[in-house]
Design a protein around this motif. Structure first.
Motif, PDB file in Angstrom:
ATOM      1  N   THR A  97       0.819  -1.082   0.129  1.00  0.00           N
ATOM      2  CA  THR A  97       0.114   0.022  -0.071  1.00  0.00           C
ATOM      3  C   THR A  97       0.730   1.528   0.024  1.00  0.00           C
ATOM      4  OG1 THR A  97      -0.183   0.200   2.254  1.00  0.00           O
ATOM      5  CG2 THR A  97      -1.710  -1.155   1.418  1.00  0.00           C
ATOM      6  N   PRO A  98       0.271   2.301  -0.377  1.00  0.00           N
ATOM      7  CA  PRO A  98       1.394   3.744  -0.406  1.00  0.00           C
ATOM      8  C   PRO A  98       1.825   4.129   0.951  1.00  0.00           C
ATOM      9  CG  PRO A  98      -0.720   3.842  -1.786  1.00  0.00           C
ATOM     10  CD  PRO A  98      -1.130   2.625  -0.949  1.00  0.00           C
ATOM     11  N   GLU A  99       0.875   3.925   2.144  1.00  0.00           N
ATOM     12  CA  GLU A  99       1.478   4.218   3.497  1.00  0.00           C
ATOM     13  C   GLU A  99       2.683   3.115   3.881  1.00  0.00           C
ATOM     14  OE1 GLU A  99      -1.300   6.331   6.392  1.00  0.00           O
ATOM     15  OE2 GLU A  99      -2.437   4.962   5.261  1.00  0.00           O
ATOM     16  N   TYR A 100       2.483   1.822   3.673  1.00  0.00           N
ATOM     17  CA  TYR A 100       3.370   0.821   4.036  1.00  0.00           C
ATOM     18  C   TYR A 100       4.691   1.255   3.119  1.00  0.00           C
ATOM     19  CZ  TYR A 100       5.364  -3.717   4.628  1.00  0.00           C
ATOM     20  OH  TYR A 100       6.484  -4.965   5.023  1.00  0.00           O
ATOM     21  N   ALA A 101       4.563   1.355   1.474  1.00  0.00           N
ATOM     22  CA  ALA A 101       5.629   1.734   0.699  1.00  0.00           C
ATOM     23  C   ALA A 101       6.289   2.728   1.301  1.00  0.00           C
ATOM     24  CB  ALA A 101       5.349   2.084  -0.473  1.00  0.00           C
ATOM     25  N   GLU A 102       5.822   3.968   1.720  1.00  0.00           N
ATOM     26  CA  GLU A 102       6.666   5.174   2.382  1.00  0.00           C
ATOM     27  C   GLU A 102       7.264   4.703   3.621  1.00  0.00           C
ATOM     28  OE1 GLU A 102       5.629   9.453   4.178  1.00  0.00           O
ATOM     29  OE2 GLU A 102       3.984   8.410   2.949  1.00  0.00           O
ATOM     30  N   ALA A 103       6.616   3.910   4.459  1.00  0.00           N
ATOM     31  CA  ALA A 103       7.320   3.516   5.694  1.00  0.00           C
ATOM     32  C   ALA A 103       8.705   2.540   5.297  1.00  0.00           C
ATOM     33  CB  ALA A 103       6.418   2.854   6.584  1.00  0.00           C
ATOM     34  N   VAL A 104       8.437   1.950   4.457  1.00  0.00           N
ATOM     35  CA  VAL A 104       9.744   0.965   3.949  1.00  0.00           C
ATOM     36  C   VAL A 104      10.702   1.886   3.434  1.00  0.00           C
ATOM     37  CG1 VAL A 104      10.347  -0.783   2.314  1.00  0.00           C
ATOM     38  CG2 VAL A 104       8.240  -1.119   3.315  1.00  0.00           C
ATOM     39  N   VAL A 105      10.319   2.828   2.282  1.00  0.00           N
ATOM     40  CA  VAL A 105      11.521   3.598   1.799  1.00  0.00           C
ATOM     41  C   VAL A 105      12.212   4.387   2.999  1.00  0.00           C
ATOM     42  CG1 VAL A 105      11.862   5.600   0.478  1.00  0.00           C
ATOM     43  CG2 VAL A 105      10.199   3.786  -0.293  1.00  0.00           C
ATOM     44  N   VAL A 116       6.407  -4.573  12.328  1.00  0.00           N
ATOM     45  CA  VAL A 116       5.319  -3.585  12.410  1.00  0.00           C
ATOM     46  C   VAL A 116       5.936  -2.406  11.697  1.00  0.00           C
ATOM     47  CG1 VAL A 116       4.063  -2.003  13.775  1.00  0.00           C
ATOM     48  CG2 VAL A 116       4.465  -4.398  14.564  1.00  0.00           C
ATOM     49  N   VAL A 117       5.458  -2.126  10.254  1.00  0.00           N
ATOM     50  CA  VAL A 117       6.270  -1.445   9.763  1.00  0.00           C
ATOM     51  C   VAL A 117       5.002  -0.115   9.514  1.00  0.00           C
ATOM     52  CG1 VAL A 117       7.007  -0.564   7.057  1.00  0.00           C
ATOM     53  CG2 VAL A 117       7.862  -2.884   8.143  1.00  0.00           C
ATOM     54  N   GLY A 118       5.431   1.212   9.874  1.00  0.00           N
ATOM     55  CA  GLY A 118       4.540   2.285   9.661  1.00  0.00           C
ATOM     56  C   GLY A 118       3.562   2.470  10.846  1.00  0.00           C
ATOM     57  N   GLY A 119       3.514   1.248  11.651  1.00  0.00           N
ATOM     58  CA  GLY A 119       2.553   1.446  12.989  1.00  0.00           C
ATOM     59  C   GLY A 119       1.469   0.305  12.522  1.00  0.00           C
ATOM     60  N   ARG A 120       0.475  -0.016  13.583  1.00  0.00           N
ATOM     61  CA  ARG A 120      -0.473  -1.022  13.746  1.00  0.00           C
ATOM     62  C   ARG A 120      -1.530  -0.588  12.591  1.00  0.00           C
ATOM     63  NH1 ARG A 120       0.125  -4.629  17.693  1.00  0.00           N
ATOM     64  NH2 ARG A 120      -2.019  -5.294  17.667  1.00  0.00           N
ATOM     65  N   ARG A 121      -1.950   0.514  12.387  1.00  0.00           N
ATOM     66  CA  ARG A 121      -2.956   0.642  11.419  1.00  0.00           C
ATOM     67  C   ARG A 121      -2.613   0.700  10.115  1.00  0.00           C
ATOM     68  NH1 ARG A 121      -3.883   4.503   7.876  1.00  0.00           N
ATOM     69  NH2 ARG A 121      -2.243   5.786   8.758  1.00  0.00           N
ATOM     70  N   VAL A 122      -1.214   0.919   9.959  1.00  0.00           N
ATOM     71  CA  VAL A 122      -0.828   0.785   8.441  1.00  0.00           C
ATOM     72  C   VAL A 122      -0.472  -0.989   8.148  1.00  0.00           C
ATOM     73  CG1 VAL A 122       1.289   0.964   7.171  1.00  0.00           C
ATOM     74  CG2 VAL A 122       0.433   2.831   8.501  1.00  0.00           C
ATOM     75  N   MET A 123      -0.111  -1.630   9.053  1.00  0.00           N
ATOM     76  CA  MET A 123      -0.076  -2.929   9.031  1.00  0.00           C
ATOM     77  C   MET A 123      -1.219  -3.556   8.641  1.00  0.00           C
ATOM     78  SD  MET A 123       3.090  -4.018   8.953  1.00  0.00           S
ATOM     79  CE  MET A 123       2.537  -5.713   8.981  1.00  0.00           C
ATOM     80  N   ARG A 124      -2.396  -3.261   9.655  1.00  0.00           N
ATOM     81  CA  ARG A 124      -3.698  -3.735   9.250  1.00  0.00           C
ATOM     82  C   ARG A 124      -4.313  -3.615   7.839  1.00  0.00           C
ATOM     83  NH1 ARG A 124      -8.384  -1.425   9.345  1.00  0.00           N
ATOM     84  NH2 ARG A 124      -7.790   0.471  10.186  1.00  0.00           N
ATOM     85  N   GLU A 125      -4.096  -2.262   7.530  1.00  0.00           N
ATOM     86  CA  GLU A 125      -4.545  -1.936   6.285  1.00  0.00           C
ATOM     87  C   GLU A 125      -3.799  -2.750   4.941  1.00  0.00           C
ATOM     88  OE1 GLU A 125      -4.532   2.150   6.021  1.00  0.00           O
ATOM     89  OE2 GLU A 125      -6.377   2.413   7.271  1.00  0.00           O
ATOM     90  N   GLN A 126      -2.155  -2.893   5.193  1.00  0.00           N
ATOM     91  CA  GLN A 126      -1.484  -3.569   4.528  1.00  0.00           C
ATOM     92  C   GLN A 126      -1.900  -5.011   4.042  1.00  0.00           C
ATOM     93  OE1 GLN A 126       1.592  -2.899   2.242  1.00  0.00           O
ATOM     94  NE2 GLN A 126       0.439  -4.811   1.809  1.00  0.00           N
ATOM     95  N   GLU A 129       6.123   6.616  -5.643  1.00  0.00           N
ATOM     96  CA  GLU A 129       5.230   6.915  -6.806  1.00  0.00           C
ATOM     97  C   GLU A 129       5.518   5.953  -7.777  1.00  0.00           C
ATOM     98  OE1 GLU A 129       4.069  10.301 -10.133  1.00  0.00           O
ATOM     99  OE2 GLU A 129       5.311  10.999  -8.218  1.00  0.00           O
ATOM    100  N   VAL A 130       7.083   5.602  -8.055  1.00  0.00           N
ATOM    101  CA  VAL A 130       7.477   4.518  -8.888  1.00  0.00           C
ATOM    102  C   VAL A 130       6.805   3.192  -8.328  1.00  0.00           C
ATOM    103  CG1 VAL A 130       9.302   3.426  -9.603  1.00  0.00           C
ATOM    104  CG2 VAL A 130       9.542   5.893  -9.813  1.00  0.00           C
ATOM    105  N   ARG A 131       6.948   2.883  -7.073  1.00  0.00           N
ATOM    106  CA  ARG A 131       6.438   1.636  -6.663  1.00  0.00           C
ATOM    107  C   ARG A 131       5.141   1.437  -6.863  1.00  0.00           C
ATOM    108  NH1 ARG A 131       9.377  -0.206  -1.306  1.00  0.00           N
ATOM    109  NH2 ARG A 131      11.087   0.422  -2.800  1.00  0.00           N
ATOM    110  N   ILE A 132       4.234   2.365  -6.780  1.00  0.00           N
ATOM    111  CA  ILE A 132       2.741   2.286  -6.690  1.00  0.00           C
ATOM    112  C   ILE A 132       2.579   2.019  -8.297  1.00  0.00           C
ATOM    113  CG2 ILE A 132       0.614   3.363  -6.590  1.00  0.00           C
ATOM    114  CD1 ILE A 132       2.063   2.404  -4.119  1.00  0.00           C
ATOM    115  N   ARG A 133       3.321   2.899  -9.144  1.00  0.00           N
ATOM    116  CA  ARG A 133       2.857   2.896 -10.711  1.00  0.00           C
ATOM    117  C   ARG A 133       3.380   1.535 -11.184  1.00  0.00           C
ATOM    118  NH1 ARG A 133       4.285   7.305 -15.165  1.00  0.00           N
ATOM    119  NH2 ARG A 133       3.711   6.143 -17.174  1.00  0.00           N
ATOM    120  N   ARG A 134       4.387   0.734 -10.765  1.00  0.00           N
ATOM    121  CA  ARG A 134       4.786  -0.621 -10.906  1.00  0.00           C
ATOM    122  C   ARG A 134       3.690  -1.531 -11.050  1.00  0.00           C
ATOM    123  NH1 ARG A 134       9.235  -1.781  -7.298  1.00  0.00           N
ATOM    124  NH2 ARG A 134       8.802  -4.022  -7.945  1.00  0.00           N
TER     125      ARG A 134
END
Length: 293
Positions: free
Chosen positions: A124-132, A187-197, A149-154
């Motif tokens: 997801t975009p938020e997870y990708a941002e936290a990874v980057v 847990v990347v980006g927090g619990r909410r980000v992980m749930r959505e991911q 943006e590149v990751r999401i476009r892929r």
């Protein structure tokens, strides 16, 4: 030679053809380099598709290989012209894995093993941002935004794509992913980000051309202990499979048949040791619920 607008793939096909011509003359890359007064590394990079090649380079090489068929020479030169065109990812500049994106953009199937985080095509975009941000803490805000943006476009490869120039329809990529259980638990980006991911992962795993398996902690030692890798396969018979291994300062691309076979065998072991797709989906959904508490 089949037409293809993907510059990375065109360079690769052209390089393979130039290597074939060199080997047909029983010449080494070093001998060719001496004839053209260039470095041996340049010849190697041209042949493995890692370097842009000009029509002049092609004509010079054809001269060394004593190619007299003007139609063949012109065909190779046209491939060189097309290989110098820029794919969509070049607009983002400084993307560290642009060669891989070019290969992924043309691949018909992709098998991935991920031991740490979700594979990029399923983030997801938020997870990708936290990874980057976590993986490259020195990155500027602009660099983080571009990489996300590149990751999401892929991820457009997970659906059918229409070539705006030719109208040709490209089928969605066939994706098979083996995720270590750590990818669900870290847990990347927090619990909410992980749930959505994980909810998004479960949704994507239901697509007919996407298969997700989880390698549980209980397996212990397994065939993927050496780390992440991806195996790309292509529809065109002229394009051999590629194993991609991401590095910190440089990436590794393995194309020799015995190398690809070795990693393919390792992948089969990983699939066998993992939960089946139905069991994996249940674990993903249950873990997502844990993050909602």
């Amino acid at each position: 030679m089949p037409s293809n607008t993907n510059p990375t793939v065109r360079r690769r096909r052209l390089g393979l053809e130039l290597r074939r011509l060199r080997e047909s003359k029983n010449m080494t890359a070093e001998q060719v380099a001496k004839r053209l007064l260039v470095s041996q590394s340049k010849i190697s990079r041209l042949e493995n598709g890692r370097r842009s090649i000009s029509p002049r380079d092609v004509r010079d090489l054809c001269g060394v290989y004593e190619i007299e068929d003007e139609r063949m020479i012109e065909s190779l030169m046209q491939m060189a012209r097309e290989s110098r065109q820029q794919g969509w990812w070049y607009a983002f500049k400084d993307v560290p894995y642009s060669v891989y994106i070019g290969l992924e953009d043309d691949a018909s199937s992709l098998r991935v093993y991920e031991p740490q985080v979700m594979t990029g095509l399923l983030q997801t975009p938020e997870y990708a941002e936290a990874v980057v941000r976590g993986g490259a803490p020195e990155s500027t805000e602009d660099e983080v935004e571009k990489r996300v943006e590149v990751r999401i476009r892929r991820q457009g490869r997970l659906g059918e794509q229409t070539n705006p120039n030719t109208g040709e329809i490209k089928d969605a990529i066939r994706l098979w992913v083996v995720l270590d259980e750590a990818c669900l638990r870290r847990v990347v980006g927090g619990r909410r980000v992980m749930r959505e991911q994980l909810e998004y992962l479960a949704e994507q795993a239901r697509l007919p051309h996407v298969t997700v398996q989880v390698l549980p902690f209980g397996v212990g030692a397994h065939a993927g202990l050496t780390g992440q890798y991806a195996i790309l396969e292509f529809a065109e018979l002229a394009d051999s499979s590629v194993v991609y291994i991401e590095g910190v300062t440089s990436d590794l691309y393995l194309e020799k048949p015995h190398e690809v076979q070795k990693y393919s065998l390792m992948y089969e072991h990983l699939r066998a040791q993992s939960l089946n797709p139905e069991e994996s989906l249940r674990l993903i959904q249950d873990t997502a619920k844990e993050y909602a508490r």
